[in-house]
Design an enzyme around this catalytic site. Structure first.
Site, PDB file in Angstrom:
ATOM      1  N   HIS A  41       0.825  -1.210   0.000  1.00 42.27           N
ATOM      2  CA  HIS A  41       0.000   0.000   0.000  1.00 42.27           C
ATOM      3  C   HIS A  41       0.860   1.261   0.000  1.00 42.27           C
ATOM      4  CE1 HIS A  41      -3.063  -2.924   0.877  1.00 42.27           C
ATOM      5  NE2 HIS A  41      -3.951  -2.001   0.593  1.00 42.27           N
ATOM      6  N   PRO A  42       0.367   2.305  -0.690  1.00 46.09           N
ATOM      7  CA  PRO A  42       1.129   3.560  -0.757  1.00 46.09           C
ATOM      8  C   PRO A  42       0.947   4.402   0.508  1.00 46.09           C
ATOM      9  CG  PRO A  42      -0.940   3.811  -1.922  1.00 46.09           C
ATOM     10  CD  PRO A  42      -0.860   2.359  -1.487  1.00 46.09           C
ATOM     11  N   SER A  84      -6.182   3.424  -5.644  1.00 43.83           N
ATOM     12  CA  SER A  84      -5.646   4.243  -4.551  1.00 43.83           C
ATOM     13  C   SER A  84      -5.698   5.722  -4.904  1.00 43.83           C
ATOM     14  CB  SER A  84      -4.204   3.840  -4.226  1.00 43.83           C
ATOM     15  OG  SER A  84      -4.177   2.567  -3.634  1.00 43.83           O
ATOM     16  N   GLU A 113      -9.328   6.860  -4.562  1.00 45.42           N
ATOM     17  CA  GLU A 113      -9.740   6.915  -3.155  1.00 45.42           C
ATOM     18  C   GLU A 113      -9.133   8.126  -2.458  1.00 45.42           C
ATOM     19  OE1 GLU A 113     -10.057   2.066  -3.143  1.00 45.42           O
ATOM     20  OE2 GLU A 113      -8.326   3.020  -2.214  1.00 45.42           O
ATOM     21  N   GLN A 114      -7.849   8.359  -2.679  1.00 44.72           N
ATOM     22  CA  GLN A 114      -7.196   9.486  -2.025  1.00 44.72           C
ATOM     23  C   GLN A 114      -7.696  10.822  -2.593  1.00 44.72           C
ATOM     24  OE1 GLN A 114      -3.062   9.359  -1.003  1.00 44.72           O
ATOM     25  NE2 GLN A 114      -3.019   7.126  -0.886  1.00 44.72           N
ATOM     26  N   PHE A 138       1.028   3.359   6.903  1.00 50.70           N
ATOM     27  CA  PHE A 138      -0.254   3.570   7.570  1.00 50.70           C
ATOM     28  C   PHE A 138      -1.357   3.296   6.554  1.00 50.70           C
ATOM     29  CE2 PHE A 138      -3.819   6.422   8.603  1.00 50.70           C
ATOM     30  CZ  PHE A 138      -4.056   6.089   9.919  1.00 50.70           C
ATOM     31  N   ILE A 139      -2.295   2.434   6.921  1.00 50.60           N
ATOM     32  CA  ILE A 139      -3.388   2.079   6.020  1.00 50.60           C
ATOM     33  C   ILE A 139      -4.700   2.401   6.699  1.00 50.60           C
ATOM     34  CG2 ILE A 139      -4.522   0.202   4.756  1.00 50.60           C
ATOM     35  CD1 ILE A 139      -1.757  -1.203   4.759  1.00 50.60           C
ATOM     36  N   ALA A 185      -9.049   2.941   5.421  1.00 51.18           N
ATOM     37  CA  ALA A 185     -10.052   2.948   4.348  1.00 51.18           C
ATOM     38  C   ALA A 185     -10.516   4.395   4.172  1.00 51.18           C
ATOM     39  CB  ALA A 185     -11.211   2.027   4.685  1.00 51.18           C
ATOM     40  N   VAL A 186      -9.820   5.142   3.308  1.00 54.64           N
ATOM     41  CA  VAL A 186     -10.078   6.575   3.184  1.00 54.64           C
ATOM     42  C   VAL A 186     -11.513   6.877   2.756  1.00 54.64           C
ATOM     43  CG1 VAL A 186      -7.670   7.227   2.806  1.00 54.64           C
ATOM     44  CG2 VAL A 186      -9.124   6.740   0.849  1.00 54.64           C
TER      45      VAL A 186
END
Length: 172
Positions: A73-74, A86, A89-90, A121-122, A124-125
């Protein structure tokens, strides 16, 4: 950004393993093997059962492979190349348009978090705002490494559910 095909469960159930894996590419970040393995649990009655099968695959992985999934994950708010899902979502929560101060804040928190836990750090944005993400960073930095690895997987499962909602039609 590419437009993804919206599948029905019946369409997914009818696909061969390679097509099924391709159709669900990106549900789990950089890890198509999860969809490939979940294919064996077909037929799925609905999207929730598909998600459950994919989660079961992740839970059955050795810890080293779970950690590799987490590390795929980024960083949040980073300007590095990341999967289309991603990026989308971001973008929805404004992490693609951070002020210089916000960018520095996210960068510092990402670095502190990675130094403490050894992975990004992950969160669910899709369930958050910029402000709630920053608050979660502060709170989760207090967790133990074991708590945080479990939390990271829980967030990955939530991200996968959101991505499936965007890719697979709800059953009638």
């Amino acid at each position: 950004m590419s437009t993804l095909h919206h599948y029905t469960i019946a369409e997914l159930n009818a696909l061969d393993q390679a097509a099924f894996t391709a159709a669900l590419d990106g549900i789990f970040e950089e890890t198509p093997s999860i969809a490939c393995q979940a294919w064996h649990a077909r037929p799925f009655r609905d999207r929730d059962l598909l998600h459950g099968a994919m989660v079961d695959v992740v839970r059955s992985l050795p810890q080293s492979e779970q950690l590799a999934l987490i590390k795929a994950h980024p960083d949040l708010g980073s300007r590095t190349k990341m999967a289309d899902a991603s990026v989308q979502e971001q973008t929805r929560v404004g992490l693609n348009h951070l002020s210089p101060t916000e960018y520095d804040q996210f960068t510092a928190l990402n670095n502190t978090y990675k130094k403490r836990f050894g992975f990004p750090f992950i969160i669910a944005v899709g369930h958050h705002t910029k402000e709630s993400i920053l608050a979660a960073f502060e709170t989760r930095l207090q967790n133990s490494p074991e708590q945080e690895q479990a939390q990271a997987l829980a967030e990955i499962f939530a991200i996968a559910a959101l991505r499936l909602e965007n890719r697979v039609a709800a059953s009638p």
